[in-house]
Enzyme design. Sequence first.
Site: not given
Length: 145
Positions: A43, A45, A79, A82
């Site tokens: 992801h 992040e 999410c 993250c």
Amino acid sequence: MDQARAAADWGDVPIGAVLLDPNGRVLAAGANERELTGDPTAHAEVVTIRRGVEALQARDEDDGWHLDDCTLVVTLEPCTMCAGAIVAARIGTLVFGAFDPKAGAVSSLWDVVRDPRLNHRVRVVSQVCDQECAGLLTEFFMTRR
């Protein structure tokens, strides 16, 4: 936003992130790379945090994985994975654009980054350029349907 657009170019959800050092300079940047790398944890992040830690270690900073005084800026509310990574990295401030009512773990469904049961809490600034960030996502999913 450039990072988010890059993710869309390689077929991933257009989410981008930038990590700023304590002086507001870009330490690292990244985008979703799940489709690009085949890594479900890639992801924006997480990619950006990893690059930021590498940049600090290259500078020979003390305790290079602690990002206490850094700011992570991301296009979409993180999410749970993250948000956990943000806490684990001890990021000082999180700035995000659009809320994620389906998976957001900073305000929408949970508040992982400010949970008092954890060892670190993050200052949060939300809805920065939220219309532009949400628009990128809407446009991306409209082309997929």
